[in-house]
Every structure is written in structure tokens, then in C-alpha cells.
Design a protein around this motif. Structure first.
Motif, short mmCIF file in Angstrom:
data_model
loop_
_atom_site.label_atom_id
_atom_site.label_comp_id
_atom_site.label_asym_id
_atom_site.label_seq_id
_atom_site.Cartn_x
_atom_site.Cartn_y
_atom_site.Cartn_z
N MET A 1 0.84 -1.21 0.00
CA MET A 1 0.00 0.00 0.00
C MET A 1 0.87 1.25 0.00
SD MET A 1 -2.94 -1.14 2.64
CE MET A 1 -3.50 -2.81 2.60
N VAL A 2 1.93 1.21 0.79
CA VAL A 2 2.86 2.35 0.80
C VAL A 2 3.41 2.57 -0.62
CG1 VAL A 2 5.07 3.17 1.66
CG2 VAL A 2 3.44 2.10 3.22
N ALA A 3 3.78 1.47 -1.27
CA ALA A 3 4.33 1.56 -2.63
C ALA A 3 3.32 2.23 -3.56
CB ALA A 3 4.69 0.17 -3.15
N VAL A 4 2.05 1.82 -3.45
CA VAL A 4 1.02 2.39 -4.31
C VAL A 4 0.91 3.89 -4.08
CG1 VAL A 4 -1.45 2.46 -4.79
CG2 VAL A 4 -0.31 0.26 -4.54
N GLY B 1 -4.93 -5.00 -2.90
CA GLY B 1 -3.84 -5.54 -2.07
C GLY B 1 -4.37 -6.04 -0.74
N ALA B 2 -5.23 -5.23 -0.09
CA ALA B 2 -5.77 -5.61 1.21
C ALA B 2 -6.63 -6.87 1.08
CB ALA B 2 -6.59 -4.48 1.79
N ILE C 1 -8.57 6.94 -8.74
CA ILE C 1 -9.24 5.65 -8.96
C ILE C 1 -8.21 4.52 -8.93
CG2 ILE C 1 -10.52 4.27 -10.65
CD1 ILE C 1 -11.94 6.82 -11.50
N CYS C 2 -7.11 4.71 -9.64
CA CYS C 2 -6.07 3.67 -9.67
C CYS C 2 -5.54 3.38 -8.28
CB CYS C 2 -4.91 4.11 -10.55
SG CYS C 2 -5.30 4.07 -12.29
N LYS C 3 -5.24 4.45 -7.53
CA LYS C 3 -4.61 4.27 -6.22
C LYS C 3 -5.52 3.50 -5.28
CE LYS C 3 -1.12 7.80 -5.77
NZ LYS C 3 -0.68 9.07 -5.22
N ILE C 4 -6.76 4.00 -5.13
CA ILE C 4 -7.65 3.35 -4.17
C ILE C 4 -7.93 1.92 -4.59
CG2 ILE C 4 -9.91 3.45 -3.04
CD1 ILE C 4 -9.88 6.44 -3.42
N THR C 5 -8.17 1.72 -5.88
CA THR C 5 -8.45 0.36 -6.35
C THR C 5 -7.30 -0.58 -6.03
OG1 THR C 5 -9.65 1.36 -8.17
CG2 THR C 5 -9.17 -0.98 -8.36
N LEU D 1 -11.76 -8.90 -7.38
CA LEU D 1 -12.41 -7.68 -7.89
C LEU D 1 -13.63 -7.33 -7.05
CD1 LEU D 1 -12.32 -7.84 -11.78
CD2 LEU D 1 -11.14 -6.26 -10.23
N ARG D 2 -14.32 -8.36 -6.54
CA ARG D 2 -15.55 -8.12 -5.80
C ARG D 2 -15.32 -7.22 -4.59
NH1 ARG D 2 -18.32 -13.56 -4.97
NH2 ARG D 2 -17.74 -13.77 -7.14
N SER D 3 -14.08 -7.24 -4.08
CA SER D 3 -13.80 -6.43 -2.89
C SER D 3 -13.96 -4.94 -3.19
CB SER D 3 -12.39 -6.72 -2.40
OG SER D 3 -11.47 -6.42 -3.43
N ILE D 4 -13.85 -4.57 -4.47
CA ILE D 4 -13.97 -3.14 -4.82
C ILE D 4 -15.42 -2.68 -4.68
CG2 ILE D 4 -13.63 -1.44 -6.65
CD1 ILE D 4 -11.47 -3.25 -7.74
N LYS D 5 -16.33 -3.62 -4.91
CA LYS D 5 -17.74 -3.27 -4.92
C LYS D 5 -18.15 -2.50 -3.66
CE LYS D 5 -21.17 -6.30 -5.33
NZ LYS D 5 -21.73 -7.62 -5.65
N GLY D 6 -17.62 -2.95 -2.51
CA GLY D 6 -18.00 -2.35 -1.24
C GLY D 6 -17.64 -0.88 -1.15
#
Lengths: 277, 274
Positions: free
Chosen positions: B32-35, B124-125, B115-119, B68-73
Motif C-alpha cells: 500500500m505504501v508503494a502504491v 492488495g488488502a 481511482i487507480c490508487k484506491i483500487t 475484484l468483488r472487494s472493490i464493490k463495497g
């Protein structure tokens, strides 16, 4: 000297009504003792008095030379008296069987390698080796209770107390649990105290105490106990079906001996009778 | 309800699953730090991070759809941040103007980056929770918190609380299910009415659940006492986590990723300066 002895113990939760009144009893090493009474008779309080979860208001409980009066000996008493409670779900602390069984030995400060051995031993004792890595949530009631027993056995107690441990189980689960603890009593000479309200569970015990309103009203061998049907019924207890049938037959004049406890005995005696005719 | 698994753990036998939980937690944070270190306009950095996520997903044998489903939330959150960037970034040349709304090229680009960063962070999480069981995560957190003992933080007690909470989630879910059925049998209606009506209908479920939870807690306390529990003093620990060659490799790979991102940032910075 007895392994566990209670001397004139009284205990009250609310300081008004005594849950246990003036109870004296002794349990010898290797013995199988049953304590029977209907709901609210104070029998579960006895279990908590055995291992110091409750402190007697008067009288004394002595386990293997350690008195409950001495605060420092509490840990020693609990090491020696392992109690399995009624609801298996509410006795487990971890989500994996082996982690849960490790809980007791961890509390005692047992070394890591030995904990592994104890888990193996405890699971083998209850016949659940293959579930070492399972999650308790997926086991049946009887299996869960056997894991709870294993969790207590891993502490290596001298006395195993079942506090109505079969009350929430289905007949199959009850059978499993009883078989396991009775085998432990026979093979590993674990002293066993079974607190229950099922009359048929006390049949194989060496000694039976009948509890009513916090007092011991009757004690003796199962045969002696079952002979006192009226007194038992006054305490809200019913004889096992086979004993009932035998007694009814005797009342009707059938020539059966006294003290029939199990259905096997009843069948045996009836066959003997038939051959005589 | 019995098969409800807490979280989204996807059990499988893979390189990623076999990694030590502690390492996985640390590496997830590092990722996450890298992102977040990827500077604006460094598309290669995002490509590298995305590639990393794809490779780990493949290695973990987790279906990509599950990841990918984790993004839905948090879709709403992503869109919201992007729209904010779009509307309030007034730098750069104006692309479109209508009354008070101005959209600039920089705003558009920044929205894309958000969008890229949060996604990527969420991906990763979710890879961590998909490949590590809750029990392992709890153990990992406990182990990582161990140094806090120096400042008298009750690490053992905290870990026990986590362990018991995890242990009782399926039990309480079961119980909720039973209570709902029992209340339905008495004519309770959970399905119709507006939000407030339905929330109110849950009260007769929550109260018995709460009472039963307290009763369970009391019984559990007795059972723990009976099993000689006396706090963390003189206590040993059975479970031991061991680092393997896998953890070394994973650390190297994530380390490489971070180095790559930093390198890209530096070259990008130099390119602007020179």
C-alpha cells in the motif's frame, strides 16, 4: 485418605437461600461417583465447589490435601479437578481444536513440546485424533463435548467432573460421551464424578449420591439407591425403564430378584425365569 | 447460516497461502505504501503494481473475480473521490465549462490516478484477507504487537479477546438464525415495510441475542477459570510461527516493487528537472 472430601459444606448465592446445605461426601482415587438430582437441586453448585469456582460459606473442601480455604491452593485444586460443563459451545476459546486443547496446558506453563504431546494424548483419549486441525463449529454436539473433555484432560487432572455434560446432547452424543469417560475411568483410572439428572447414567457408578434441595438425601451403590423408589420419586427422579419394569413385575408376583438395573440384566433374568417354567 | 465464513478467506494450497501471516501483513502494508508513493503521471508505477496484484492472484489460485468483488463495497467512495478531483481541480487547461462547473485536463488525470490508487490499495488488502484465515491474521497481529509489551500494552489479553471473538462469530450467527426463525414463527415480519420499520423489527432479535451473549460470556469465564486461566503470568504459547524460504522470496519481490516505484519517481523527477 480420600482424594476429594467435603466436610459439612454450605453455600448460598444470595445469602438467603442455601444452594448447598451441610453436604459431606468423599471420593476415593479411581472411583466412579454419580451425583444425581433434578433441576435446581444444587448439584451444579457442587461441581463449582469441587474446583473452587464457588467458596463454601461454611465447611471445607479438601482435594488431594489442598484446602479450598487457602487462597494459594486454588490453582493446585483446579489443576487436579477438571470440570466439563453443560454447553460445549461455551467452553471453547479457540477456533481450531488443537489451539483450544492447548489452552489449559498453556495456562499451566507447560513447555511447547509437551503441549503437543498432551494434545495428542487428550485427543486419543476421546477418540478424536483426526479432528486436530478442524474447527469446532463444524462438529456435532457429542464431538464438541468430547473436545471439551479433551481440553480438560490435557491439564492431566486427577478427577474428571462432568457437570451435566450430557444434558444438551442427543442420545447418540450422550452415548459417545459416556463411553469415553467410563473408558477413561476403567483404563486410565481417572477418578470420575458424573453430575446428572439421567437415572440410567448412574447405573455403572461405584457410588451414587442423590441430591435434593441442596442436601444429600441418599447415598450408596446404584442397587441400594434404586431399591428406594418412593424416596427417589419424592426427589423428582424416575427409575430407568428396565428397573421400573422389573419392580412392576415383582409387585405383580413374578419371581424376579431385586436390583435389576439395565435392560441386559432384565433380559437375562427373564430368560432364566422362562427356562425354569 | 452454518457455512458463513467470516471475512472472505478463500482456502487453497498455494505459495501465497503458505506465507507467514506476519510477513503477509507487513508486505500488504508495504504494498500500500508503494502504491501511494507512485507520483502523479508515473503510469509505469501503476502498471507495475497492477502486474504485482495479477501475479499474486494467479499464484494464490484465487479467482480474479473474487478479488475484484472487494472493490464493490467501496465503489461509492472511489467515485466520490474521483468526482471531487474532477470538480475542484482548477489547474491545467479547461476542457469543458458549464456555469460553475469547470473540468480541466489535470483534474481528469488526477481523478484517474485516485481511482487507480484506491483500487490497487483495496485489491492488495483483499489479497491478504483472501489468502489468510482470520485466525492466522489474529495470530499475526498478536505476534507483530509483541514489542508493545514494553509500553505495558496487554498484548496477551488483546490476542485472547480477538481469538474468542473469532471463535464465537459462527456460534452467534447460528443463534441469530435460530432467534429469527423463532420470532418469525410467532408472526414477526422482517421483510416488509420501510427501512425504519425493518430496523425496528430487529429489536426482538437483538435483545435475546444480547442476553444470550452475556450468559455465554459468564459460562465461558467459568470454563476458563476451571481450566486454570490466571492471566498472562507464567503462560506458555503452543502456537509458533516459522519463517520459511517463501517469506524471504516474497519480501524480496515486494522490496523490488518498492525500489522500482522509487526509481521511477526519481527518473521522473530528474526528467522534469533536467
Amino acid at each position: 485418605m480420600a482424594l476429594l472430601s467435603m466436610e459439612k459444606v454450605s453455600f448460598s448465592y444470595d445469602k438467603k437461600i442455601d444452594a448447598v446445605k451441610n453436604v459431606s461426601l468423599t471420593v476415593d482415587e479411581g472411583e466412579y461417583v454419580a451425583i444425581i438430582g433434578h433441576n435446581g437441586s444444587g448439584k451444579s453448585t457442587l461441581a463449582k465447589l469441587f474446583n473452587g469456582l464457588c467458596k463454601p460459606d461454611s465447611g471445607e473442601v479438601v482435594v488431594d490435601g489442598f484446602s479450598c480455604k487457602d487462597k494459594k491452593s486454588l490453582f493446585e485444586i483446579r489443576k487436579r479437578v477438571g470440570v466439563v460443563f453443560q454447553n460445549p459451545d461455551n467452553q471453547m476459546v479457540a477456533s481450531i481444536v488443537e489451539d483450544d486443547i492447548a489452552f489449559g496446558p498453556e495456562n499451566l506453563g507447560v513447555k511447547r513440546e509437551e503441549i503437543g504431546e498432551r494434545i495428542q494424548f487428550a485427543l486419543a483419549s476421546v477418540g478424536m485424533e483426526e479432528f486436530r486441525k478442524s474447527s469446532p463449529a463444524r462438529l456435532s454436539g457429542g464431538q464438541k463435548q468430547r473436545i471439551a473433555i479433551a481440553g480438560v484432560l490435557a491439564i492431566k487432572p486427577k478427577i474428571l467432573v462432568l457437570d451435566e455434560s450430557t444434558a444438551m446432547l442427543d442420545p447418540q452424543g450422550r452415548k459417545e460421551v459416556l463411553e469415553v469417560v467410563e473408558r477413561l475411568n476403567k483404563e486410565q483410572k481417572t477418578t470420575l464424578i458424573n453430575i446428572t439428572h439421567y437415572m440410567d447414567e448412574v447405573v455403572r457408578a461405584d457410588k451414587v449420591y442423590v441430591v435434593n434441595d441442596g442436601e444429600i438425601v441418599l447415598s450408596g451403590t446404584p442397587k441400594e439407591i434404586f431399591a428406594k423408589r418412593e424416596l427417589l420419586e419424592e426427589c423428582g427422579l424416575e427409575l430407568p425403564v428396565s428397573s421400573k419394569i422389573a419392580q412392576k413385575l415383582i409387585e405383580l408376583g413374578v419371581n424376579l430378584p431385586d436390583g435389576i438395573l439395565t435392560k441386559e440384566q432384565l433380559a437375562e433374568e427373564l430368560c432364566v425365569l422362562k427356562q425354569k417354567i | 447460516m452454518k457455512d458463513v465464513t467470516f471475512g472472505q478467506f478463500f482456502p487453497a494450497q498455494s505459495f501465497v497461502h503458505k506465507l507467514d501471516a506476519r510477513i503477509k501483513i507487513l508486505l500488504s502494508i508495504a504494498f500500500m505504501v508503494a502504491v501511494f508513493m507512485v507520483q502523479a503521471f508515473q503510469f509505469m508505477g501503476f502498471v507495475a503494481c497492477l502486474l504485482f496484484v495479477l501475479v499474486v492472484t494467479a499464484l494464490a489460485k484465487v479467482p480474479f473475480g473474487k478479488v475484484l468483488r472487494s472493490i464493490k463495497g467501496i465503489l461509492f467512495f472511489i467515485v466520490f473521490s474521483a468526482v471531487l478531483q474532477l470538480l475542484f481541480n482548477k489547474n491545467g487547461t479547461t476542457l469543458w465549462h458549464w456555469k460553475f462547473i469547470t473540468i480541466t485536463d489535470k483534474g481528469l488525470l488526477n481523478a484517474g490516478f485516485i481511482i487507480c490508487k484506491i483500487t490497487l490499495v483495496v485489491l492488495g488488502a483483499s489479497l491478504l484477507t483472501l489468502t489468510t484465515s482470520p485466525v492466522d491474521i489474529a495470530d499475526g497481529i498478536e505476534s507483530l504487537m509483541y514489542p508493545l509489551k514494553w509500553i505495558k500494552f496487554p498484548v496477551h489479553e488483546f490476542a485472547l479477546i480477538m481469538s474468542i471473538a473469532l471463535r464465537f462469530i459462527p456460534t452467534l450467527l447460528d443463534e441469530t438464525d435460530r432467534i429469527i426463525k423463532a420470532q418469525k414463527a410467532r408472526g414477526a415480519n422482517f421483510e416488509s415495510g420501510n427501512v425504519f420499520k425493518r430496523a425496528k423489527a430487529l429489536v426482538p432479535v437483538l435483545i435475546p441475542l444480547l442476553i444470550s451473549a452475556f450468559r455465554r460470556a459468564e459460562e465461558l469465564a467459568d470454563a476458563m477459570d476451571a481450566r486454570c486461566y490466571s492471566g498472562s503470568k507464567n503462560r506458555t504459547k503452543y502456537k509458533k510461527m516459522r519463517l520459511t524460504w517463501r517469506d524471504a522470496i516474497a519480501t524480496l519481490v515486494v522490496g523490488g516493487l518498492i525500489t522500482g516505484v522509487v526509481f521511477l519517481n526519481i527518473t521522473g523527477f530528474l526528467a522534469v528537472v533536467l
